[in-house]
Design a protein around this motif. Structure first.
Motif, mmCIF file in Angstrom:
data_model
loop_
_atom_site.group_PDB
_atom_site.id
_atom_site.type_symbol
_atom_site.label_atom_id
_atom_site.label_comp_id
_atom_site.label_asym_id
_atom_site.label_seq_id
_atom_site.Cartn_x
_atom_site.Cartn_y
_atom_site.Cartn_z
ATOM 1 N N LYS A 71 -0.755 -4.497 10.538
ATOM 2 C CA LYS A 71 -1.918 -5.369 10.397
ATOM 3 C C LYS A 71 -1.540 -6.816 10.086
ATOM 4 O O LYS A 71 -2.238 -7.504 9.337
ATOM 5 C CB LYS A 71 -2.835 -4.821 9.295
ATOM 6 C CG LYS A 71 -3.489 -3.500 9.630
ATOM 7 C CD LYS A 71 -4.526 -3.659 10.726
ATOM 8 C CE LYS A 71 -5.304 -2.385 10.979
ATOM 9 N NZ LYS A 71 -6.345 -2.562 12.001
ATOM 10 N N SER A 72 -0.426 -7.289 10.634
ATOM 11 C CA SER A 72 -0.004 -8.664 10.340
ATOM 12 C C SER A 72 0.615 -9.343 11.562
ATOM 13 O O SER A 72 1.623 -10.043 11.452
ATOM 14 C CB SER A 72 0.978 -8.679 9.171
ATOM 15 O OG SER A 72 2.062 -7.793 9.411
ATOM 16 N N VAL B 119 0.367 1.000 -4.270
ATOM 17 C CA VAL B 119 -0.204 -0.281 -3.874
ATOM 18 C C VAL B 119 0.409 -0.790 -2.574
ATOM 19 O O VAL B 119 1.625 -0.741 -2.380
ATOM 20 C CB VAL B 119 -0.002 -1.323 -5.010
ATOM 21 C CG1 VAL B 119 1.464 -1.461 -5.364
ATOM 22 C CG2 VAL B 119 -0.583 -2.670 -4.641
ATOM 23 N N ASP B 120 -0.459 -1.242 -1.686
ATOM 24 C CA ASP B 120 -0.038 -1.949 -0.471
ATOM 25 C C ASP B 120 -0.468 -3.398 -0.663
ATOM 26 O O ASP B 120 -1.645 -3.660 -0.932
ATOM 27 C CB ASP B 120 -0.702 -1.341 0.766
ATOM 28 C CG ASP B 120 -0.171 -1.923 2.069
ATOM 29 O OD1 ASP B 120 -0.128 -3.169 2.190
ATOM 30 O OD2 ASP B 120 0.189 -1.150 2.970
ATOM 31 N N TYR B 121 0.456 -4.326 -0.513
ATOM 32 C CA TYR B 121 0.164 -5.725 -0.843
ATOM 33 C C TYR B 121 -0.713 -6.426 0.195
ATOM 34 O O TYR B 121 -1.034 -7.599 0.021
ATOM 35 C CB TYR B 121 1.469 -6.484 -1.063
ATOM 36 C CG TYR B 121 2.208 -5.974 -2.290
ATOM 37 C CD1 TYR B 121 1.664 -6.127 -3.554
ATOM 38 C CD2 TYR B 121 3.424 -5.302 -2.168
ATOM 39 C CE1 TYR B 121 2.305 -5.629 -4.674
ATOM 40 C CE2 TYR B 121 4.082 -4.807 -3.287
ATOM 41 C CZ TYR B 121 3.524 -4.971 -4.539
ATOM 42 O OH TYR B 121 4.163 -4.475 -5.647
ATOM 43 N N LEU B 122 -1.123 -5.694 1.230
ATOM 44 C CA LEU B 122 -2.085 -6.235 2.174
ATOM 45 C C LEU B 122 -3.441 -5.519 2.061
ATOM 46 O O LEU B 122 -4.373 -5.826 2.787
ATOM 47 C CB LEU B 122 -1.548 -6.118 3.611
ATOM 48 C CG LEU B 122 -2.177 -7.016 4.684
ATOM 49 C CD1 LEU B 122 -2.103 -8.486 4.302
ATOM 50 C CD2 LEU B 122 -1.509 -6.781 6.037
ATOM 51 N N GLY C 133 0.673 -13.424 7.314
ATOM 52 C CA GLY C 133 1.162 -13.243 5.955
ATOM 53 C C GLY C 133 2.225 -14.273 5.619
ATOM 54 O O GLY C 133 2.526 -15.172 6.407
ATOM 55 N N PHE C 134 2.797 -14.159 4.442
ATOM 56 C CA PHE C 134 3.840 -15.095 4.022
ATOM 57 C C PHE C 134 5.165 -14.767 4.696
ATOM 58 O O PHE C 134 5.463 -13.604 4.971
ATOM 59 C CB PHE C 134 4.040 -15.043 2.495
ATOM 60 C CG PHE C 134 2.817 -15.424 1.711
ATOM 61 C CD1 PHE C 134 2.059 -16.535 2.069
ATOM 62 C CD2 PHE C 134 2.419 -14.687 0.609
ATOM 63 C CE1 PHE C 134 0.930 -16.889 1.348
ATOM 64 C CE2 PHE C 134 1.299 -15.032 -0.121
ATOM 65 C CZ PHE C 134 0.547 -16.139 0.252
ATOM 66 N N PRO D 266 -2.601 -12.470 1.462
ATOM 67 C CA PRO D 266 -3.069 -13.053 2.736
ATOM 68 C C PRO D 266 -4.128 -12.179 3.381
ATOM 69 O O PRO D 266 -4.339 -11.030 2.980
ATOM 70 C CB PRO D 266 -1.793 -13.094 3.588
ATOM 71 C CG PRO D 266 -0.924 -12.024 3.019
ATOM 72 C CD PRO D 266 -1.218 -11.959 1.552
ATOM 73 N N GLU D 267 -4.793 -12.726 4.382
ATOM 74 C CA GLU D 267 -5.832 -11.987 5.080
ATOM 75 C C GLU D 267 -5.212 -10.889 5.953
ATOM 76 O O GLU D 267 -4.125 -11.051 6.500
ATOM 77 C CB GLU D 267 -6.642 -12.926 5.975
ATOM 78 C CG GLU D 267 -7.436 -13.983 5.227
ATOM 79 C CD GLU D 267 -8.596 -13.395 4.451
ATOM 80 O OE1 GLU D 267 -9.106 -12.333 4.870
ATOM 81 O OE2 GLU D 267 -8.994 -13.987 3.434
#
Length: 318
Positions: free
Chosen positions: A172-173, A132-135, A215-216, A209-210
């Protein structure tokens, strides 16, 4: 002495004076060039010395701070042994305490589905692994659709569930490396409050987040973790804000991109990657019925492969 001789003598003296002056100028210029060369050489040596000192300090600092790895990690994954707190956030809250709204609603399709029932002597628990990638929006879709049945299978002993946090979307952030920091934060919770890892993993995906946003922050990630009710909030916060496991998350991702353990050489190509008894699920991520059927099929196939067929006993004619 004639006037001609006097004029010649005066001209000769002037030439000698001009020649001497020219030699003096040339000598001064030579000394100036030598001084400039010496100064430039000294500056160059000093610059090289400074670079050497910086490099030496950096290397020694890195050597004195080896990459930290979570103590309870198994092949770069975290086994879910407890689903404590996984029911939080049916509506969800953001790290600042505001309501998450529709973004965290559980799809209606997550009604109870056929559960891979087992008995200790007949059908061993299926092994479910989730990279899993959280984004990753796909990771979020899979979690929202399947969280309920996954938690039930773990509670019933029908399945073992392991999550592998990876960071494939670090770029990507907007330069904040959110994907990497979130994976490291998950490792912090798994290390210091393992009973709440499943809940935090769920919260990270529900409140994702998008893509291409900041992100956070680390502080917000810590607040999100603490909101699950975990043990040792101060230790977890310090771990997350210090990015204690960010380097581990990076190397774990690199290992997964080369080869996944227990797959015979398969590598991570995208997230989520879901493996059931080593077989990759390629169905719809947001369809819990399809995933449940896949798990049941794999469990059934594994059972029949593991169960030897009865051998006919020769009979003797009377």
């Amino acid at each position: 002495m004639s006037s001609d001789e006097s004029q010649n003598a005066a001209s000769s003296e002037r030439r000698d004076a001009v020649r001497e002056k020219a030699q003096q100028v040339k000598a001064r210029q030579s000394r100036a060039r030598l001084i400039r060369r010496t100064t430039l050489a000294a500056v160059a040596v000093a610059f090289v010395a400074v670079i050497a000192i910086v490099v030496t300090w950096t290397v020694s600092s890195s050597a004195s701070k080896p990459t930290m790895s979570p103590a309870n990690v198994v092949d770069d994954g975290f086994v879910v042994t407890d689903v404590t707190g996984s029911g939080i956030g049916s509506e969800g809250t953001d790290p600042d305490g505001s309501a998450q709204g529709d973004a965290t609603e559980t799809p209606a399709a997550t009604e109870p589905e056929p559960t891979p029932s087992t008995t200790p002597t007949e059908n061993p628990a299926v092994d479910i692994r989730v990279y899993v990638d959280y984004l990753s929006t796909g990771s979020r879709d899979f979690q929202l659709a399947n969280m309920k049945q996954l938690s039930e299978w773990v509670d019933d002993g029908a399945a073992t569930l392991t999550y592998y946090p990876v960071a494939m979307l670090t770029a990507k952030s907007n330069g904040t490396k959110y994907s990497l920091r979130a994976a490291g934060a998950a490792a912090c919770v798994a290390q210091h409050s393992p009973d709440y890892f499943f809940a935090f993993n769920d919260a990270l995906l529900r409140q994702q987040p998008e893509v291409d946003s900041d992100g956070f922050s680390d502080s917000e990630l810590a607040a999100l973790a603490i909101a699950t009710g975990l043990d040792g909030p101060k230790v977890v916060r310090a771990c997350i804000e210090d990015q204690s496991y960010a380097s581990w998350a990076k190397t774990a991702t690199e290992r997964a991109l080369k080869e996944l353990p227990g797959t015979g050489g398969a590598a991570l190509t995208g997230t989520p990657m879901v493996l059931v008894n080593g077989t990759q699920y390629v169905g719809k991520l947001d369809d819990p019925k399809e995933f449940a059927q896949f798990v049941l099929t794999i469990a059934s196939d594994s059972y029949y492969k593991a169960t030897p067929s009865p051998t006919p006993t020769p009979t003797t004619a009377p």
